[in-house]
Enzyme design. Structure first.
Site, PDB file in Angstrom:
ATOM      1  N   LYS A 204       0.842  -1.205   0.000  1.00 56.92           N
ATOM      2  CA  LYS A 204       0.000   0.000   0.000  1.00 56.92           C
ATOM      3  C   LYS A 204       0.874   1.252   0.000  1.00 56.92           C
ATOM      4  O   LYS A 204       1.766   1.391   0.841  1.00 56.92           O
ATOM      5  CB  LYS A 204      -0.901   0.010   1.243  1.00 56.92           C
ATOM      6  CG  LYS A 204      -1.851  -1.180   1.297  1.00 56.92           C
ATOM      7  CD  LYS A 204      -2.605  -1.234   2.608  1.00 56.92           C
ATOM      8  CE  LYS A 204      -1.692  -1.480   3.779  1.00 56.92           C
ATOM      9  NZ  LYS A 204      -2.401  -1.749   5.041  1.00 56.92           N
ATOM     10  N   THR A 237      -7.749   9.559   8.639  1.00 54.32           N
ATOM     11  CA  THR A 237      -7.214   8.389   7.942  1.00 54.32           C
ATOM     12  C   THR A 237      -6.917   7.236   8.899  1.00 54.32           C
ATOM     13  O   THR A 237      -6.398   6.200   8.483  1.00 54.32           O
ATOM     14  CB  THR A 237      -5.900   8.741   7.218  1.00 54.32           C
ATOM     15  OG1 THR A 237      -4.995   9.276   8.196  1.00 54.32           O
ATOM     16  CG2 THR A 237      -6.114   9.758   6.128  1.00 54.32           C
ATOM     17  N   GLY A 239      -7.082   4.010  10.704  1.00 54.79           N
ATOM     18  CA  GLY A 239      -7.796   2.747  10.498  1.00 54.79           C
ATOM     19  C   GLY A 239      -7.936   2.340   9.043  1.00 54.79           C
ATOM     20  O   GLY A 239      -8.593   1.333   8.739  1.00 54.79           O
ATOM     21  N   THR A 240      -7.300   3.088   8.127  1.00 50.09           N
ATOM     22  CA  THR A 240      -7.464   2.740   6.705  1.00 50.09           C
ATOM     23  C   THR A 240      -6.900   1.342   6.400  1.00 50.09           C
ATOM     24  O   THR A 240      -7.478   0.602   5.615  1.00 50.09           O
ATOM     25  CB  THR A 240      -6.785   3.766   5.775  1.00 50.09           C
ATOM     26  OG1 THR A 240      -5.532   4.115   6.335  1.00 50.09           O
ATOM     27  CG2 THR A 240      -7.605   5.008   5.597  1.00 50.09           C
ATOM     28  N   GLY A 241      -5.768   1.013   7.023  1.00 51.13           N
ATOM     29  CA  GLY A 241      -5.133  -0.289   6.748  1.00 51.13           C
ATOM     30  C   GLY A 241      -6.023  -1.441   7.191  1.00 51.13           C
ATOM     31  O   GLY A 241      -6.255  -2.400   6.439  1.00 51.13           O
ATOM     32  N   CYS A 242      -6.521  -1.341   8.428  1.00 54.51           N
ATOM     33  CA  CYS A 242      -7.390  -2.415   8.956  1.00 54.51           C
ATOM     34  C   CYS A 242      -8.648  -2.518   8.100  1.00 54.51           C
ATOM     35  O   CYS A 242      -9.134  -3.617   7.801  1.00 54.51           O
ATOM     36  CB  CYS A 242      -7.828  -2.111  10.392  1.00 54.51           C
ATOM     37  SG  CYS A 242      -6.474  -1.785  11.495  1.00 54.51           S
TER      38      CYS A 242
END
Ligand SMILES: Cc1ncc(COP(=O)(O)OP(=O)(O)O)c(N)n1
Ligand SMILES: Cc1ncsc1CCOP(=O)(O)O
Ligand SMILES: [Mg+2]
Length: 523
Positions: A204, A237, A239-242
């Site tokens: 990412k 932004t 928590g975008t990964g989870c």
């Protein structure tokens, strides 16, 4: 999973069953299920809390095994408490031995011992797919899983993953600190990570410097895909990964192919970022976003109470031809009707072009909302959704009420036209809020419309638990005769020409309101 029988070996029949959540012969519905194994975020923007919200938003059941509890808010991570590996193992056993998970998704796995118990349980209870988000550092910079986990990640967890979703920092850490600052370096990192064994790698690029686009690099061992979207300028932004990883898991659980699951998940995150770019939660640098974007609206626009049947008292239904004839806009017609005492408005614009109608409907929503009067749209569910109207009115040959209900959700008003007791029964079963019944008298406004008379109206009222509004040929001269029928659920009259095929809408609405009021006090 690679060694445990992953999505590559899903039988076609299983995929379609899960994808459509079909009903089996015993009427048991198979629901797509995800298990998240991750840490708790007390601020609820990331971790387990985000995973649960994403899966709920995507229509997938999500169970949760908590590996760590963090004291965390929009300012950062204040403290981390790892749960004992034995207890993590007990949670895993508990749910893995009971549920039939389609996908396991991992997030914060902060110690090699926790990874070890996860691996043991996955070998005892094989699942169909494994999504590994190798969480190491929080977006605020706090280390959530240190270098102690790197070797077990590389040697044992990554090789059984169907997809891993590191950001550039995590990819760099997994590769021993290589520099990743360009898309070319992301591609090369994806290739090296793929050699560690996962079926697909998604690096990412959200944190990549100097890029107006957010670029993620997808590599499946054969092909690269660069997934690009405009970078959203927002502080929200966290928590975008989870969210991305859980959304991939949810889509896989429903039967998607890997590439399409990743594309949907990226779009979901972009939508959520855009949707909530200016919401203010917490006072820190990095806020959470709203995972339920599809369900939520401006809270100002929620009706503050349930549908009130008394609103049907003087129901004004617009007509584009009449407005044209009298050279007035829909907006002016609606304003005048409200001023004259209309208690609910329906926009019935049969000839309007969609784009024009939508703009007019938006203006009418504003006016109606500012006066506390509900606005419904005739026939056009799409327009009602797009302008956030309070509801719709549909007839027997329009979209079925139960489908309208599923599209509009529980808090919108749905009215349906009924001429017979059978239709009235069905309206109740399908979840309508009220019935429009007529034509009570002959009318020129609706062509080829069967007149049911006052008797027909009475039968519909008797047959139904729903409130009823009478329609068709009603005006000042006969409104009283309608209201006089012996039916407590007859709540009012709906009128078109008596208000709008008139020189002055305001005067006619006032007159009809007075007549209705008088007929009410008399009975
Ligand atoms: C309040 C109210 N009742 C009945 C109708 C008629 O709806 P429908 O049968 O769908 O016919 P059209 O209005 O679409 O021609 C109504 N519009 N409002
Ligand atoms: C839309 C509709 N549905 C049944 S009768 C009717 C027309 C009512 O118009 P009017 O009030 O001018 O008779
Ligand atoms: Mg209709």
């Amino acid at each position: 999973m690679n060694s445990l029988g992953g999505i590559r070996s899903w039988p076609a029949s299983w995929r379609s069953t899960t994808a459509s959540m079909t009903t089996t012969t015993e009427s048991v519905r198979k629901v797509a299920q995800v298990l998240t194994v991750a840490g708790s975020d007390s601020g609820a923007g990331a971790g387990i809390q985000a995973d649960l919200k994403v899966c709920a938003a995507r229509g997938v059941y999500c169970a949760s095994v908590i590996t760590a509890v963090t004291a965390q808010n929009t300012r950062g991570v204040q403290s981390v408490h790892l749960l004992p590996p034995q207890f993590v193992s007990e949670q895993l056993k508990s749910v893995l031995s009971d549920f039939e998970f389609d996908v396991v998704k991992t997030g914060m796995l902060a110690s090699p011992e926790i990874v070890e118990v996860l691996l043991q349980n996955l070998s005892d209870f094989p699942v169909r797919a494994l999504v590994v988000d190798p969480v190491m550092v929080s977006t605020s910079g706090h280390v959530l899983a240190g270098s102690s986990v790197l070797s077990i990640f590389r040697e044992r967890l990554l090789p059984i993953a169907d997809i891993i979703t590191p950001n550039v920092k995590e990819a760099s850490a997994l590769l021993g600190g290589v520099r990743i600052e360009t898309v070319a370096e992301m591609r090369s990192a994806a290739k090296s990570l793929h050699e560690m064994g996962p079926r697909v790698v998604l690096v990412k690029g959200g944190d990549l410097p100097d890029s107006s686009d957010s670029v993620d690099v997808y590599f499946d061992g054969k092909e690269f895909h660069e997934l690009r979207s405009p970078r959203v300028a927002t502080r929200n932004t966290h928590g975008t990964g989870c969210t991305l990883a859980s959304c991939i898991a949810a889509e896989l659980a429903k039967g998607s192919s890997m590439l399409s699951a990743v594309k949907v998940a990226k779009r979901f995150v972009d939508n959520a970022l855009n949707y909530s770019k200016d919401i203010a939660i917490g006072s820190g640098k990095q806020g959470p976003f709203d995972h339920f974007l599809g369900l939520k609206k401006d809270p100002q626009s929620y009706r503050c109470s349930a549908f009130n049947p008394d609103d049907l008292f003087l129901y004004a239904v617009t007509d584009s031809r009449m407005n044209q004839k009298w050279n007035r806009s829909i907006v002016d017609a609606v304003k005048a009707a409200i001023e004259g005492g209309a208690t609910i408005i329906q926009l019935r614009e049969k000839e309007a072009e969609t784009r024009v109608f939508l703009e007019e409907a938006k203006s009418c929503v504003e006016i109606c909302r500012s006066h506390g009067v509900c606005l419904l749209i005739n026939d056009r569910i799409d327009i009602a959704l797009a302008c956030d109207a309070d509801g719709v009115h549909v007839g027997q040959s329009d979209m079925p009420v139960d489908l309208v209900r599923s599209l509009l959700g529980p808090d919108k008003i749905i009215g349906v036209s009924c001429k017979t007791p059978e239709q009235a029964h069905q309206a109740w079963k399908d979840g309508a809020d009220y019935i429009g019944s007529g034509g009570v008298f002959p009318t020129n406004t609706k062509a080829n419309n069967r007149t049911i008379g006052l008797d027909g109206l009475g039968e519909v009222c008797k047959a139904s638990k729903l409130p009823v509004v009478a329609i068709g040929g009603i005006g000042i001269s006969n409104a009283e005769s309608v209201m006089r029928i012996d039916a407590p659920n007859l709540k009012g009259v709906a009128v078109v020409s008596a208000l709008f095929d008139q020189e002055c809408v305001l005067t006619q609405t006032k007159k009809l309101h007075k007549t209705l009021k008088e007929s009410k006090t008399e009975h």
